[in-house]
Design a protein around this motif. Structure first.
Motif, PDB file in Angstrom:
ATOM      1  N   ALA A 107       0.844  -1.204   0.000  1.00 55.60           N
ATOM      2  CA  ALA A 107       0.000   0.000   0.000  1.00 55.60           C
ATOM      3  C   ALA A 107       0.874   1.247   0.000  1.00 55.60           C
ATOM      4  N   LEU A 108       1.952   1.213   0.770  1.00 52.22           N
ATOM      5  CA  LEU A 108       2.848   2.373   0.839  1.00 52.22           C
ATOM      6  C   LEU A 108       3.568   2.590  -0.483  1.00 52.22           C
ATOM      7  N   SER A 109       3.898   1.502  -1.175  1.00 55.05           N
ATOM      8  CA  SER A 109       4.577   1.653  -2.461  1.00 55.05           C
ATOM      9  C   SER A 109       3.640   2.270  -3.505  1.00 55.05           C
ATOM     10  N   ILE A 110       2.356   2.025  -3.364  1.00 60.48           N
ATOM     11  CA  ILE A 110       1.376   2.615  -4.278  1.00 60.48           C
ATOM     12  C   ILE A 110       1.181   4.091  -3.978  1.00 60.48           C
ATOM     13  N   ALA A 111       1.165   4.430  -2.681  1.00 63.06           N
ATOM     14  CA  ALA A 111       0.924   5.820  -2.249  1.00 63.06           C
ATOM     15  C   ALA A 111       1.888   6.171  -1.120  1.00 63.06           C
ATOM     16  N   PRO A 112       3.133   6.544  -1.462  1.00 64.30           N
ATOM     17  CA  PRO A 112       4.176   6.771  -0.439  1.00 64.30           C
ATOM     18  C   PRO A 112       3.823   7.835   0.608  1.00 64.30           C
ATOM     19  N   THR A 113       3.023   8.830   0.239  1.00 60.01           N
ATOM     20  CA  THR A 113       2.687   9.886   1.192  1.00 60.01           C
ATOM     21  C   THR A 113       1.322   9.663   1.847  1.00 60.01           C
ATOM     22  N   SER A 114       0.739   8.507   1.639  1.00 56.59           N
ATOM     23  CA  SER A 114      -0.586   8.226   2.182  1.00 56.59           C
ATOM     24  C   SER A 114      -0.593   8.294   3.709  1.00 56.59           C
ATOM     25  N   SER A 166       2.737  10.190   8.549  1.00 60.42           N
ATOM     26  CA  SER A 166       1.281  10.187   8.469  1.00 60.42           C
ATOM     27  C   SER A 166       0.719  11.526   8.932  1.00 60.42           C
ATOM     28  N   PHE A 167       1.265  12.052  10.022  1.00 58.76           N
ATOM     29  CA  PHE A 167       0.776  13.317  10.571  1.00 58.76           C
ATOM     30  C   PHE A 167       1.103  14.478   9.644  1.00 58.76           C
ATOM     31  N   GLN A 168       2.239  14.396   8.978  1.00 56.14           N
ATOM     32  CA  GLN A 168       2.601  15.444   8.028  1.00 56.14           C
ATOM     33  C   GLN A 168       1.627  15.470   6.856  1.00 56.14           C
ATOM     34  N   SER A 169       1.147  14.308   6.458  1.00 54.94           N
ATOM     35  CA  SER A 169       0.202  14.238   5.348  1.00 54.94           C
ATOM     36  C   SER A 169      -1.201  14.655   5.779  1.00 54.94           C
ATOM     37  N   ASP A 170      -1.538  14.386   7.028  1.00 54.82           N
ATOM     38  CA  ASP A 170      -2.865  14.742   7.543  1.00 54.82           C
ATOM     39  C   ASP A 170      -2.739  15.102   9.025  1.00 54.82           C
ATOM     40  N   PRO A 171      -2.633  16.389   9.338  1.00 57.07           N
ATOM     41  CA  PRO A 171      -2.428  16.808  10.734  1.00 57.07           C
ATOM     42  C   PRO A 171      -3.704  16.801  11.569  1.00 57.07           C
ATOM     43  N   TYR A 172      -4.779  16.282  11.043  1.00 54.95           N
ATOM     44  CA  TYR A 172      -6.047  16.270  11.778  1.00 54.95           C
ATOM     45  C   TYR A 172      -6.359  14.864  12.312  1.00 54.95           C
ATOM     46  N   GLU A 193      -0.318   9.403  19.963  1.00 61.21           N
ATOM     47  CA  GLU A 193       0.782   8.439  20.021  1.00 61.21           C
ATOM     48  C   GLU A 193       2.133   9.141  19.864  1.00 61.21           C
ATOM     49  N   LEU A 194       2.197  10.117  18.982  1.00 62.63           N
ATOM     50  CA  LEU A 194       3.452  10.860  18.814  1.00 62.63           C
ATOM     51  C   LEU A 194       3.818  11.581  20.099  1.00 62.63           C
ATOM     52  N   GLY A 195       2.817  12.138  20.771  1.00 62.70           N
ATOM     53  CA  GLY A 195       3.075  12.791  22.050  1.00 62.70           C
ATOM     54  C   GLY A 195       3.635  11.819  23.064  1.00 62.70           C
ATOM     55  N   ALA A 221       7.256  16.426  19.712  1.00 62.35           N
ATOM     56  CA  ALA A 221       6.499  17.665  19.892  1.00 62.35           C
ATOM     57  C   ALA A 221       5.595  17.887  18.692  1.00 62.35           C
ATOM     58  N   ILE A 222       4.324  18.095  18.948  1.00 62.01           N
ATOM     59  CA  ILE A 222       3.335  18.285  17.891  1.00 62.01           C
ATOM     60  C   ILE A 222       2.982  19.760  17.797  1.00 62.01           C
ATOM     61  N   GLN A 223       3.159  20.324  16.611  1.00 62.47           N
ATOM     62  CA  GLN A 223       2.783  21.708  16.365  1.00 62.47           C
ATOM     63  C   GLN A 223       1.331  21.734  15.918  1.00 62.47           C
ATOM     64  N   PRO A 224       0.443  22.301  16.716  1.00 61.15           N
ATOM     65  CA  PRO A 224      -0.966  22.315  16.315  1.00 61.15           C
ATOM     66  C   PRO A 224      -1.177  23.078  15.022  1.00 61.15           C
ATOM     67  N   SER A 225      -2.112  22.596  14.228  1.00 60.27           N
ATOM     68  CA  SER A 225      -2.409  23.238  12.955  1.00 60.27           C
ATOM     69  C   SER A 225      -3.019  24.613  13.190  1.00 60.27           C
TER      70      SER A 225
END
Length: 222
Positions: free
Chosen positions: A146-153, A180-186, A193-195, A200-204
């Motif tokens: 799946a990642l090879s089909i859509a690397p930024t998914s 994953s968070f860079q592609s969709d920060p919501y 989990e990153l926290g 450190a998570i920069q809120p959108s």
């Protein structure tokens, strides 16, 4: 003497009818919850035979009690009505492995993975189904496809991140979750989990865009 033997015979006949006519029971003489669930599920199947989800559920019931051939039959029926029923595909591979048919299991897994390989979503769904059957090697193969089909998914990276979290490999998990968070920060679950991983998570700064809904033709001004 005749009367006594007569009543004894009646008692034995009554007991025989009860034993033969009743469903399997536990030591208390009552049908087990598993038996009752199977009976209810069978009635549903009788009323909606072409429903693959029902056959899958029955197959899982048989699988839980080690009835391999019955389970394989139900998954086969489910797949005859829905050839891409991912849970049944993964469960079929698991049953074949558990019943000692390793070569057939591998051929089946390869076939299903090749079938799903043209789609990111298909590969992810099959991977999740494999993971639910504790077939992690096959699950990882699907996720990587799946990642090879859509690397930024966001979905593919997220699934890999959570996969490695369950494996205890926090470094790999962190990398995929960040992407994953860079592609969709919501994604609140990914942010959480990153926290916990110390990232450190920069809120959108911008709200999540709302879907544009076309006006109803009947409400448009003329």
């Amino acid at each position: 003497m005749f009367t006594k033997n007569y009543f004894v015979g009646l008692a034995l006949l009554f007991c025989t009818i009860l034993i033969v006519g009743c469903p399997p029971s536990n030591n208390t003489g009552q049908a087990t919850s598993s038996d009752l669930v199977k009976q209810r599920l069978q009635r549903q199947i009788d009323g909606d035979y072409k429903n693959p989800d029902l056959h899958y559920q029955m197959g899982k019931m048989h699988q839980a009690t080690g009835l391999w051939s019955q389970s394989e039959h139900e998954f086969t029926v489910a797949l005859s009505f829905d050839p891409v029923h991912r849970p049944s595909q993964a469960a079929m591979v698991k049953i074949l492995l558990d019943s000692g048919q390793a070569a057939k299991a591998k051929l089946s897994a390869d076939f299903y993975m090749n079938q799903a390989s043209t789609s990111e979503i298909g590969s992810l769904e099959l991977g999740i189904a494999f993971q639910n059957e504790v077939l992690d090697d096959y699950a990882l193969t699907c996720y990587m496809k799946a990642l090879s089909i859509a690397p930024t998914s966001a979905k593919a990276n997220k699934q890999l991140g959570f996969f490695y979290l369950r494996k205890g490999d926090n470094e790999k998990a962190k990398g995929y979750l960040i992407r994953s968070f860079q592609s969709d920060p919501y994604q609140s679950d990914v942010a959480g989990e990153l926290g916990r991983l110390g990232v450190a998570i920069q809120p959108s700064q911008t709200p999540k865009p709302k879907a544009i809904v076309a006006p109803d033709a009947g409400t448009q001004k003329k």
